[in-house]
Design a protein around this motif. Structure first.
Motif, PDB file in Angstrom:
ATOM      1  N   GLY A 181       0.825  -1.212   0.000  1.00  0.00           N
ATOM      2  CA  GLY A 181       0.000   0.000   0.000  1.00  0.00           C
ATOM      3  C   GLY A 181       0.855   1.255   0.000  1.00  0.00           C
ATOM      4  O   GLY A 181       0.547   2.230  -0.699  1.00  0.00           O
ATOM      5  N   SER A 182       1.950   1.250   0.769  1.00  0.00           N
ATOM      6  CA  SER A 182       2.809   2.439   0.805  1.00  0.00           C
ATOM      7  C   SER A 182       3.432   2.672  -0.570  1.00  0.00           C
ATOM      8  O   SER A 182       3.545   3.809  -1.030  1.00  0.00           O
ATOM      9  CB  SER A 182       3.896   2.272   1.872  1.00  0.00           C
ATOM     10  N   PHE A 183       3.795   1.589  -1.272  1.00  0.00           N
ATOM     11  CA  PHE A 183       4.375   1.757  -2.602  1.00  0.00           C
ATOM     12  C   PHE A 183       3.339   2.307  -3.581  1.00  0.00           C
ATOM     13  O   PHE A 183       3.659   3.162  -4.411  1.00  0.00           O
ATOM     14  CB  PHE A 183       4.934   0.426  -3.110  1.00  0.00           C
ATOM     15  N   VAL A 184       2.117   1.802  -3.482  1.00  0.00           N
ATOM     16  CA  VAL A 184       1.080   2.287  -4.399  1.00  0.00           C
ATOM     17  C   VAL A 184       0.845   3.780  -4.174  1.00  0.00           C
ATOM     18  O   VAL A 184       0.767   4.569  -5.118  1.00  0.00           O
ATOM     19  CB  VAL A 184      -0.217   1.489  -4.209  1.00  0.00           C
ATOM     20  N   SER A 185       0.786   4.202  -2.886  1.00  0.00           N
ATOM     21  CA  SER A 185       0.510   5.619  -2.648  1.00  0.00           C
ATOM     22  C   SER A 185       1.699   6.487  -3.055  1.00  0.00           C
ATOM     23  O   SER A 185       1.511   7.608  -3.541  1.00  0.00           O
ATOM     24  CB  SER A 185       0.126   5.870  -1.189  1.00  0.00           C
ATOM     25  N   VAL A 186       2.937   5.968  -2.896  1.00  0.00           N
ATOM     26  CA  VAL A 186       4.096   6.759  -3.345  1.00  0.00           C
ATOM     27  C   VAL A 186       4.070   6.909  -4.864  1.00  0.00           C
ATOM     28  O   VAL A 186       4.342   7.983  -5.404  1.00  0.00           O
ATOM     29  CB  VAL A 186       5.413   6.099  -2.877  1.00  0.00           C
ATOM     30  N   SER A 187       3.695   5.834  -5.568  1.00  0.00           N
ATOM     31  CA  SER A 187       3.690   5.929  -7.033  1.00  0.00           C
ATOM     32  C   SER A 187       2.586   6.863  -7.515  1.00  0.00           C
ATOM     33  O   SER A 187       2.700   7.438  -8.592  1.00  0.00           O
ATOM     34  CB  SER A 187       3.535   4.541  -7.656  1.00  0.00           C
ATOM     35  N   ARG A 188       1.519   7.013  -6.720  1.00  0.00           N
ATOM     36  CA  ARG A 188       0.474   7.973  -7.097  1.00  0.00           C
ATOM     37  C   ARG A 188       0.982   9.393  -6.962  1.00  0.00           C
ATOM     38  O   ARG A 188       0.552  10.293  -7.668  1.00  0.00           O
ATOM     39  CB  ARG A 188      -0.728   7.807  -6.168  1.00  0.00           C
ATOM     40  N   MET A 189       1.941   9.623  -6.016  1.00  0.00           N
ATOM     41  CA  MET A 189       2.351  11.003  -5.712  1.00  0.00           C
ATOM     42  C   MET A 189       3.397  11.547  -6.668  1.00  0.00           C
ATOM     43  O   MET A 189       3.519  12.744  -6.819  1.00  0.00           O
ATOM     44  CB  MET A 189       2.868  11.071  -4.273  1.00  0.00           C
ATOM     45  N   GLY A 190       4.196  10.689  -7.260  1.00  0.00           N
ATOM     46  CA  GLY A 190       5.227  11.238  -8.138  1.00  0.00           C
ATOM     47  C   GLY A 190       6.079  10.155  -8.761  1.00  0.00           C
ATOM     48  O   GLY A 190       5.685   8.995  -8.806  1.00  0.00           O
ATOM     49  N   ASP A 191       7.249  10.558  -9.238  1.00  0.00           N
ATOM     50  CA  ASP A 191       8.108   9.658  -9.980  1.00  0.00           C
ATOM     51  C   ASP A 191       9.206   9.044  -9.119  1.00  0.00           C
ATOM     52  O   ASP A 191      10.161   8.484  -9.649  1.00  0.00           O
ATOM     53  CB  ASP A 191       8.749  10.401 -11.158  1.00  0.00           C
ATOM     54  N   ALA A 192       9.091   9.144  -7.785  1.00  0.00           N
ATOM     55  CA  ALA A 192      10.204   8.730  -6.924  1.00  0.00           C
ATOM     56  C   ALA A 192      10.521   7.248  -7.066  1.00  0.00           C
ATOM     57  O   ALA A 192      11.644   6.828  -6.829  1.00  0.00           O
ATOM     58  CB  ALA A 192       9.887   9.056  -5.467  1.00  0.00           C
ATOM     59  N   LEU A 193       9.520   6.438  -7.480  1.00  0.00           N
ATOM     60  CA  LEU A 193       9.758   5.004  -7.573  1.00  0.00           C
ATOM     61  C   LEU A 193      10.532   4.637  -8.833  1.00  0.00           C
ATOM     62  O   LEU A 193      11.126   3.581  -8.892  1.00  0.00           O
ATOM     63  CB  LEU A 193       8.430   4.243  -7.548  1.00  0.00           C
ATOM     64  N   ASN A 194      10.485   5.503  -9.830  1.00  0.00           N
ATOM     65  CA  ASN A 194      11.202   5.224 -11.071  1.00  0.00           C
ATOM     66  C   ASN A 194      12.141   6.375 -11.390  1.00  0.00           C
ATOM     67  O   ASN A 194      11.821   7.242 -12.190  1.00  0.00           O
ATOM     68  CB  ASN A 194      10.219   4.992 -12.223  1.00  0.00           C
ATOM     69  N   PRO A 195      13.313   6.396 -10.745  1.00  0.00           N
ATOM     70  CA  PRO A 195      14.233   7.505 -10.971  1.00  0.00           C
ATOM     71  C   PRO A 195      14.700   7.537 -12.426  1.00  0.00           C
ATOM     72  O   PRO A 195      14.905   6.493 -13.033  1.00  0.00           O
ATOM     73  CB  PRO A 195      15.399   7.212 -10.015  1.00  0.00           C
ATOM     74  N   SER A 196      14.821   8.742 -12.947  1.00  0.00           N
ATOM     75  CA  SER A 196      15.221   8.899 -14.339  1.00  0.00           C
ATOM     76  C   SER A 196      16.681   8.487 -14.505  1.00  0.00           C
ATOM     77  O   SER A 196      17.527   8.795 -13.674  1.00  0.00           O
ATOM     78  CB  SER A 196      15.030  10.356 -14.748  1.00  0.00           C
ATOM     79  N   THR A 197      16.965   7.742 -15.588  1.00  0.00           N
ATOM     80  CA  THR A 197      18.358   7.430 -15.873  1.00  0.00           C
ATOM     81  C   THR A 197      18.860   8.221 -17.072  1.00  0.00           C
ATOM     82  O   THR A 197      20.016   8.127 -17.422  1.00  0.00           O
ATOM     83  CB  THR A 197      18.530   5.926 -16.174  1.00  0.00           C
ATOM     84  N   ASN A 198      17.968   8.970 -17.699  1.00  0.00           N
ATOM     85  CA  ASN A 198      18.407   9.791 -18.844  1.00  0.00           C
ATOM     86  C   ASN A 198      17.589  11.069 -18.899  1.00  0.00           C
ATOM     87  O   ASN A 198      16.478  11.052 -19.386  1.00  0.00           O
ATOM     88  CB  ASN A 198      18.249   8.991 -20.140  1.00  0.00           C
ATOM     89  N   PRO A 199      18.027  12.177 -18.357  1.00  0.00           N
ATOM     90  CA  PRO A 199      19.327  12.387 -17.707  1.00  0.00           C
ATOM     91  C   PRO A 199      19.426  11.647 -16.383  1.00  0.00           C
ATOM     92  O   PRO A 199      18.425  11.491 -15.688  1.00  0.00           O
ATOM     93  CB  PRO A 199      19.361  13.899 -17.495  1.00  0.00           C
ATOM     94  N   LEU A 200      20.645  11.227 -16.080  1.00  0.00           N
ATOM     95  CA  LEU A 200      20.894  10.480 -14.855  1.00  0.00           C
ATOM     96  C   LEU A 200      20.667  11.373 -13.648  1.00  0.00           C
ATOM     97  O   LEU A 200      21.123  12.508 -13.612  1.00  0.00           O
ATOM     98  CB  LEU A 200      22.335   9.990 -14.880  1.00  0.00           C
ATOM     99  N   GLU A 201      19.937  10.865 -12.662  1.00  0.00           N
ATOM    100  CA  GLU A 201      19.715  11.664 -11.460  1.00  0.00           C
ATOM    101  C   GLU A 201      19.948  10.814 -10.221  1.00  0.00           C
ATOM    102  O   GLU A 201      19.900   9.586 -10.276  1.00  0.00           O
ATOM    103  CB  GLU A 201      18.295  12.233 -11.443  1.00  0.00           C
ATOM    104  N   VAL A 202      20.229  11.496  -9.127  1.00  0.00           N
ATOM    105  CA  VAL A 202      20.380  10.794  -7.854  1.00  0.00           C
ATOM    106  C   VAL A 202      18.989  10.347  -7.424  1.00  0.00           C
ATOM    107  O   VAL A 202      18.085  11.160  -7.336  1.00  0.00           O
ATOM    108  CB  VAL A 202      20.974  11.728  -6.794  1.00  0.00           C
ATOM    109  N   PRO A 203      18.777   9.038  -7.191  1.00  0.00           N
ATOM    110  CA  PRO A 203      17.427   8.593  -6.846  1.00  0.00           C
ATOM    111  C   PRO A 203      16.948   9.187  -5.528  1.00  0.00           C
ATOM    112  O   PRO A 203      17.704   9.240  -4.547  1.00  0.00           O
ATOM    113  CB  PRO A 203      17.557   7.068  -6.743  1.00  0.00           C
ATOM    114  N   ALA A 204      15.710   9.631  -5.529  1.00  0.00           N
ATOM    115  CA  ALA A 204      15.124  10.159  -4.304  1.00  0.00           C
ATOM    116  C   ALA A 204      14.713   8.985  -3.419  1.00  0.00           C
ATOM    117  O   ALA A 204      14.422   7.900  -3.908  1.00  0.00           O
ATOM    118  CB  ALA A 204      13.909  11.010  -4.635  1.00  0.00           C
TER     119      ALA A 204
END
Lengths: 302, 365
Positions: free
Chosen positions: B307-330
């Motif tokens: 449930g916590s993962f589902v609600s985090v994925s609803r809030m933003g992109d923190a579960l799938n950090p961008s690799t292009n451009p490369l970013e420090v994962p939140a």
């Protein structure tokens, strides 16, 4: 951290190039006319084009027109002519356009799928919609009509006179998806570019007011200028003023603005990454504690 | 907390499936490492001293291989992603009809990181599977399965006991190699023992299924042929619908029709099979495993993490950090808290009873 630095380097080379071409400023007006002819100008907004690929090019360089149609995202369509090194790939061309216009680098998904051009759409990547998928479709217009591309922009190498197109579509993800609304006409190239086949005569071009017949098939297309500050090279003075002095001064101003923005962006990223690094360190301390505890438990049970 | 006993295997499987569903929702390397750590911590705290309790370590090793293979494939055949070029390998220009495929070319940091994240995700799922296999007895799991699945008796038996049997078989093959004076380490020992291990594990699983069949597992009693056919058809339909539905539930990109509707159809079909075939049969259980407070806590811990993962994925992109451009994962705090809740079974589940010998375990089950 490396990205803003390389962008600055790109800007510097762009400045050098633009100083070489200042004398050919008149072509900017010619291109302005072409861009205006490419479609209906929305709300009196002045069209943006590029003047960077007019005139003779050095050996090892090629001229390519890149059409980006974000009309379905409210961004309008634009055509940009760029001079790039021979062997440049489709994705490098997109990145170059972003840095020249100051709209930022395109965003890619982890699989390599192109997600956003000019920050559009702000989120999501090739998501499902009622009509199939919403994605940036890749087209090639070098043959005079748009051909749906099944090529990989990372490996597709461009040659002189190529016309590349991207359109944000909602479709099945095959050749039936609609092409960009600006047609892939030779007239998208600046008039004086030599040695390209079937170039239009300079005298036949309409004045910058935009009156005249459309040379392209996409009559419904909308041409809008880039919204963010761009380098002088990629920007056409909205007033249509062709005075050399005016352009050179505006170039320097624009460049300093762009570089300043890049510097600001880099400092703000450093600030936010420190917080992220602290979070990552905290989680890894937690993992280390768990791993250590597990090791101790295993040792004890033996 | 309570007297030592074995937890209901269904609770462990629910917990592990919820944890692997979390892993499938994210490519955030920090969260994936935490998932593996949580699974490992719970396994070390609550596993019984039985042969299959070692399957977690094997699954971790398998996960490492998966990551390496994923990265090597990215280097050789992966999509050429723009970015910081680390090195370039010779490029093969393919004909037009294969324009979407690339072979060789520049290898960028961005593409390697994307491959690493994806490999890590699969490794985390494997770790969750390994945790479930090490924590509960496959025989008890078979006993606890709902009556509907008895129709697919042999397939279910093999599916649930193959991995634990492979662990037992690999131990025996390695022991045999050592007795013959050969090394049991290194690549050569691995390749030489892979086939006997797989063959032995399948043999054992099939033998178990056969012996269970001969003792009446999966029998329908005195129901007529027509009733049996109808219930088998319904079970097949239900299983396929549930497989499609759970795939849709795990993949956020799947169309909505493949999620809850497919699961509901599957559940309805299985229920129909139960009603169609089960009326004539009565079944009793010898010493059924209880489902008490610890079972509720363990399965609930997994559901809270999901449930916590589902609600985090609803809030933003923190579960799938961008690799292009490369970013420090939140690091989303909510997801970390959810995973810490999933670690609670390490304290809340009852300790497994200390066994005299592993063989009694198999007999008791």
């Amino acid at each position: 951290m490396t990205l803003p630095l390389s962008q600055t380097a790109m800007k510097q080379t762009a400045m050098k190039r633009s100083s070489l071409r200042r004398a050919r400023r008149a072509l900017g007006a010619a291109l302005l006319g072409i861009a205006a002819l490419a479609g209906v100008v929305v709300g009196g907004a002045s069209p943006a084009g590029a003047s960077s690929c007019s005139g003779p090019i050095a050996g090892g360089e090629i001229r390519v027109v890149l059409v980006v149609d974000a009309s379905d995202l409210g961004g309008g369509a634009s055509a940009t002519c760029l001079v790039v090194a021979a062997g440049t790939t489709g994705s490098q061309l997109l990145a170059r356009r972003g840095s020249e216009l100051g709209t930022g680098a395109p965003r890619y998904g982890s699989s390599g799928l192109l997600c956003a051009i000019d920050g559009r759409p702000a989120s999501g990547c090739g998501d499902r919609s009622a009509g199939g998928f919403e994605y940036w479709a890749y087209f090639n217009g070098s043959s005079g009509s748009w051909v749906y591309g099944n090529f990989n922009p990372f490996t597709r190498r461009l040659s002189d006179g190529d016309i590349e197109g991207w359109r944000y579509v909602s479709g099945a993800g095959n050749g039936q998806d609609p092409p960009p609304r600006i047609g892939p006409a030779r007239s998208l190239f600046p008039a004086l570019a030599p040695s390209l086949p079937s170039l239009p005569d300079l005298s036949s071009l309409a004045p910058p007011s935009g009156a005249g017949d459309s040379p392209s098939s996409g009559a419904r297309s909308a041409v809008v200028p880039s919204t963010s500050p761009s380098t002088g090279e990629a920007r056409v003075d909205p007033s249509g003023d062709t005075s050399v002095d005016g352009v050179s001064s505006s170039t320097t101003v624009d460049d300093s603005v762009a570089v300043g923005a890049v510097a600001l962006a880099s400092s703000s990223t450093t600030h936010s990454t420190t917080g992220r690094w602290i979070g990552i360190a905290a989680v890894f301390v937690l993992i280390a504690v768990m791993a250590g505890g597990a090791w101790v438990q295993t040792r004890r049970s033996r | 907390m309570s007297a030592p006993r074995l937890l209901h295997p269904g609770a462990w499987w629910l917990w592990a499936v919820a944890l692997s569903a979390c892993a499938l929702r994210t490519t955030n390397p920090v969260l994936l490492c935490l998932i593996i750590a949580v699974a490992g911590w719970v396994v070390v705290s609550r596993r019984a001293d039985v042969p299959w309790s070692r399957s977690f370590a094997s699954c971790l090793r398998l996960g490492m291989i998966v990551i390496i293979v994923r990265v090597v494939f990215q280097i050789l055949f992966g999509v050429r992603v723009s970015g910081m070029t680390l090195f370039t390998i010779p490029e093969v220009t393919l004909p037009d009809w294969a324009a979407g495929v690339s072979l060789g070319g520049p290898v960028t940091l961005e593409s390697l990181m994307a491959a690493l994240y994806q490999g890590l995700r699969l490794a985390a799922v494997l770790a969750c599977f390994g945790a479930a296999t090490s924590l509960c007895s496959p025989y008890r799991m078979l006993r606890a399965l709902p009556t509907v699945l008895y129709e697919a008796g042999v397939a279910v038996t093999i599916a649930f006991t193959f991995a634990p049997q492979a662990i037992v078989a690999s131990r025996q093959v390695r022991e045999a190699r050592r007795l013959r004076g050969r090394s049991d380490r290194g690549v050569r020992a691995w390749t030489a023992s892979a086939l006997p291990v797989l063959e032995g594990a399948l043999d054992r699983a099939v033998a178990l299924a056969a012996s269970m069949d001969s003792r009446g597992y999966g029998r329908r009693g005195s129901s007529s042929v027509a009733v049996r056919r109808r219930s088998i058809g319904l079970v097949l339909l239900g299983l396929v619908a549930i497989a499609v539905g759970s795939y849709g539930l795990l993949d956020p990109g799947a169309p909505a029709l493949f999620r809850v509707p497919a699961l509901a159809l599957g559940a309805a079909a299985l229920l129909g099979a139960l009603i169609a075939g089960g009326r004539s049969t009565t079944r009793t259980r010898y010493r059924p495993d209880p489902w008490a407070a610890p079972e509720w806590i363990v399965s609930f811990a997994g559901v809270v993490a999901f449930g916590s993962f589902v609600s985090v994925s609803r809030m933003g992109d923190a579960l799938n950090p961008s690799t292009n451009p490369l970013e420090v994962p939140a690091v989303p705090v909510l997801a970390v808290v959810g995973l810490l809740v999933a670690a609670l079974p390490a304290w809340c589940a009852p300790r497994p009873p200390a066994l005299v010998a592993p063989s009694t375990m198999a007999v008791a089950a």
